[in-house]
Design a protein around this motif. Structure first.
Motif, PDB file in Angstrom:
ATOM      1  N   ILE A   2       0.018  42.349 -42.190  1.00  0.00           N
ATOM      2  CA  ILE A   2      -0.416  40.997 -42.528  1.00  0.00           C
ATOM      3  C   ILE A   2      -1.777  40.699 -41.909  1.00  0.00           C
ATOM      4  N   TYR A   3      -2.034  41.263 -40.693  1.00  0.00           N
ATOM      5  CA  TYR A   3      -3.320  41.048 -40.039  1.00  0.00           C
ATOM      6  C   TYR A   3      -4.449  41.703 -40.841  1.00  0.00           C
ATOM      7  N   ILE A   6      -5.112  39.424 -43.857  1.00  0.00           N
ATOM      8  CA  ILE A   6      -5.809  38.216 -43.420  1.00  0.00           C
ATOM      9  C   ILE A   6      -7.260  38.544 -43.060  1.00  0.00           C
ATOM     10  N   LEU A   9      -9.260  39.010 -46.217  1.00  0.00           N
ATOM     11  CA  LEU A   9      -9.521  37.715 -46.842  1.00  0.00           C
ATOM     12  C   LEU A   9     -10.638  36.966 -46.109  1.00  0.00           C
ATOM     13  N   ILE A  10     -10.606  36.991 -44.797  1.00  0.00           N
ATOM     14  CA  ILE A  10     -11.648  36.321 -44.014  1.00  0.00           C
ATOM     15  C   ILE A  10     -13.007  36.962 -44.270  1.00  0.00           C
TER      16      ILE A  10
END
Length: 139
Positions: A2-3, A6, A9-10
Motif C-alpha cells: 500500500i505504501y 501511495i 500516487l504522490i
C-alpha cells in the motif's frame, strides 16, 4: 504494498502539478512578450556521442536506437536469419567468431545491433565474449 501505491500516487500528483505550473508560467511569459513562442522538443539528428549520457547511444545494443542496417563484411551471416541462438553448429559459431575478431572493438556494439535488426541471433557461446568486449570498451 500500500505504501508503494501511495508513493506512486504522490509522485504522479507532484509531476502533474510541476507540469501544470511550468505551463502556466510559460504562458504568462508568452503573454508579456518575454518569450516569442513556447519551447518545442528538439530532435537530435547527429548520432555522435554527446557525453551527456552514461552509455553512449551510438554504442547502445538496443535495436530501437537505430533502424538503419549496416553490414560489417558479414553478409553471409544473413543465412542464419531466424535460427535460434542455441541451435548453431560448431563451424557456424566459428563463422561468427571470425567476423567478431576481425573487427575493431568500437564496431562490436554496432555489429550486434545490425544483427538484431537483420533478425540474426548471436550464438549463445559468443555472448559472453561480446559482452566482455563491449564492457571493457565502456569501462
Amino acid at each position: 504494498m500500500i505504501y508503494l501505491i501511495i508513493g506512486l500516487l504522490i509522485l504522479g500528483i507532484i509531476a502533474f502539478l510541476a507540469g501544470f505550473f511550468r505551463e502556466k508560467k510559460l504562458k504568462k511569459l508568452l503573454a508579456r512578450g518575454e518569450i516569442v513562442e513556447l519551447p518545442n522538443i528538439q530532435q537530435v539528428e547527429d548520432m555522435e556521442c554527446c557525453g551527456q549520457h552514461e552509455t553512449c547511444e551510438k554504442e547502445s545494443l538496443l535495436a530501437a536506437v537505430s533502424k538503419q542496417i549496416e553490414y560489417y563484411n558479414d553478409e553471409e551471416l544473413d543465412r542464419f536469419r531466424g535460427k535460434g541462438s542455441s541451435a548453431y553448429l560448431p563451424d557456424e559459431i566459428e563463422e561468427f567468431r571470425e567476423v567478431l575478431y576481425t573487427m575493431r572493438e568500437e564496431e562490436v556494439a554496432g555489429w550486434v545491433r545490425s544483427l538484431q535488426l537483420r533478425a540474426v541471433e548471436i550464438p549463445d557461446e559468443l555472448k559472453d565474449e561480446i559482452f566482455l568486449i563491449i564492457g571493457e570498451r565502456r569501462g
